[in-house]
Scaffold this motif. Structure first.
Motif, PDB file in Angstrom:
ATOM      1  N   THR A 147       2.302  -6.842  -0.901  1.00 23.82           N
ATOM      2  CA  THR A 147       3.381  -6.627  -1.322  1.00 23.82           C
ATOM      3  C   THR A 147       3.258  -5.049  -1.893  1.00 23.82           C
ATOM      4  N   LEU A 148       4.227  -4.248  -1.389  1.00 26.92           N
ATOM      5  CA  LEU A 148       4.437  -3.094  -1.765  1.00 26.92           C
ATOM      6  C   LEU A 148       5.638  -2.974  -2.948  1.00 26.92           C
ATOM      7  N   GLU A 149       5.178  -2.494  -4.052  1.00 25.60           N
ATOM      8  CA  GLU A 149       5.832  -2.511  -5.364  1.00 25.60           C
ATOM      9  C   GLU A 149       6.143  -0.857  -5.858  1.00 25.60           C
ATOM     10  N   GLY A 150       7.410  -0.393  -6.098  1.00 28.26           N
ATOM     11  CA  GLY A 150       7.462   0.707  -6.800  1.00 28.26           C
ATOM     12  C   GLY A 150       8.724   1.386  -6.483  1.00 28.26           C
ATOM     13  N   HIS A 151       9.669   0.772  -5.689  1.00 27.78           N
ATOM     14  CA  HIS A 151      10.908   1.115  -5.705  1.00 27.78           C
ATOM     15  C   HIS A 151      11.866   0.662  -6.835  1.00 27.78           C
ATOM     16  N   THR A 152      12.952   0.984  -7.237  1.00 34.98           N
ATOM     17  CA  THR A 152      13.659   0.504  -8.481  1.00 34.98           C
ATOM     18  C   THR A 152      14.964   0.051  -8.082  1.00 34.98           C
ATOM     19  N   SER A 153      15.321   0.182  -6.663  1.00 36.22           N
ATOM     20  CA  SER A 153      16.603  -0.458  -6.058  1.00 36.22           C
ATOM     21  C   SER A 153      16.165  -0.872  -4.807  1.00 36.22           C
ATOM     22  N   LYS A 154      17.126  -1.386  -3.907  1.00 39.44           N
ATOM     23  CA  LYS A 154      16.931  -2.077  -2.684  1.00 39.44           C
ATOM     24  C   LYS A 154      16.455  -1.068  -1.606  1.00 39.44           C
ATOM     25  N   VAL A 155      15.451  -1.548  -0.942  1.00 37.28           N
ATOM     26  CA  VAL A 155      15.022  -0.889   0.223  1.00 37.28           C
ATOM     27  C   VAL A 155      15.598  -1.178   1.492  1.00 37.28           C
ATOM     28  N   VAL A 156      15.816  -0.066   2.249  1.00 39.38           N
ATOM     29  CA  VAL A 156      16.836  -0.095   3.263  1.00 39.38           C
ATOM     30  C   VAL A 156      16.049   0.295   4.703  1.00 39.38           C
ATOM     31  N   CYS A 157      14.888   0.894   4.490  1.00 44.19           N
ATOM     32  CA  CYS A 157      14.260   1.351   5.748  1.00 44.19           C
ATOM     33  C   CYS A 157      12.603   1.227   5.592  1.00 44.19           C
ATOM     34  N   VAL A 158      12.129   0.791   6.576  1.00 44.30           N
ATOM     35  CA  VAL A 158      10.495   0.813   6.636  1.00 44.30           C
ATOM     36  C   VAL A 158      10.126   1.145   7.927  1.00 44.30           C
ATOM     37  N   LYS A 159       8.968   2.079   8.096  1.00 40.39           N
ATOM     38  CA  LYS A 159       8.487   2.331   9.237  1.00 40.39           C
ATOM     39  C   LYS A 159       7.009   2.535   9.095  1.00 40.39           C
TER      40      LYS A 159
END
Length: 268
Positions: A147-159
């Protein structure tokens, strides 16, 4: 292409409309790796029985429907070998399917709606991004890897990167993050002033492109260098520069006849 008219349209690259498929389509459509089939997700406002994932040949023949999600399906994609389909939904799950519509696994672990997913280039894992602010890496048998944690709001894209060794994620926190496969944060890219809508690696994996509601496209080197294209203020400049270069070419190219040169430059 999928649009608000709830149809899928298949176009040639020269702009010719080849085929229209009616299917209560939402905004998600994807070609299979061999370009023989497409998948798309049903529109959330359609009748319940039309909210499935649909598999069609590019000739317009319906092959399979995939039922199982209980909320809007936000992202669909083929595995690199074209033999599996993954779907991410606002019901906070990812589902893995065979081409005949058989459900293989349901991946649970996110605590809010899913927004994005992608298979790794080798097809052995996939990555998912969620409104719960996390990115998760999974094996195809349902095992969560990291689990990759670090953003403070909704994740919208992953690549995934083209070599499959890195992951990028974008969030409504206006940040882009670069991770390795062990979940270690390698770099955070800051510069956008509004929500980031999409991301892409360059084919060589050395650059990242990002688009945002701040009306810019940014090109980043992996080391964090930013080359910004401002879609509002720079368009006129780009056009002027292109016209200047064209005029220089027309004035100096010895292969252009004097008559043609005057036709092209007569009004300049």
């Amino acid at each position: 292409a999928a649009g608000i008219e709830e149809k899928v349209k298949i176009w040639s690259i020269d702009g010719q409309l080849l085929r229209v498929i009616d299917g209560y389509c939402d905004s998600n459509v994807c070609f299979s790796p061999d370009n023989s089939t497409i998948i798309f997700s049903g529109h959330p406002d359609a009748p319940f029985e039309k909210r499935a994932i649909e598999l069609y040949t590019i000739e317009g023949t319906h092959l399979s429907s995939f039922y199982g999600h209980t909320d809007r399906i936000w992202s669909v994609c083929f595995s690199p070998d074209g033999q599996l389909i993954a779907s991410a939904s606002h019901d906070a799950t990812v589902k893995l399917w065979q081409l005949d519509g058989t459900l293989l696994h349901t991946f649970q672990g996110h605590t809010d709606r899913l927004s994005s997913l992608q298979f790794s280039p080798d097809g052995q894992t996939f990555v998912s991004g969620s409104h719960d602010t996390t990115v998760k890496l999974w094996k195809l048998d349902g095992t969560p890897l990291h689990t990759l944690e670090g953003h403070t709001s909704k994740v919208v894209c992953v690549k995934f990167s083209p070599d499959g060794q890195k992951i990028i994620s974008a969030s409504r926190d206006k940040a882009i993050k670069l991770w390795n496969l062990e979940g270690k944060l390698l770099r955070t890219f800051l510069g956008h002033t509004d929500i980031i809508s999409n991301l892409s690696f360059s084919p060589d994996g050395r650059k990242i492109a990002s688009s945002s509601a701040d009306n810019t496209v940014r090109i980043w080197a992996i080391d964090g260098t930013d080359f910004t294209l401002d879609l509002d203020s720079q368009l006129d400049t780009l056009i002027d520069q292109s016209c200047d270069r064209l005029q220089d070419y027309l004035r100096t190219n010895p292969n252009i006849s004097e008559g043609d040169r005057q036709i092209y430059l007569g009004n300049s």
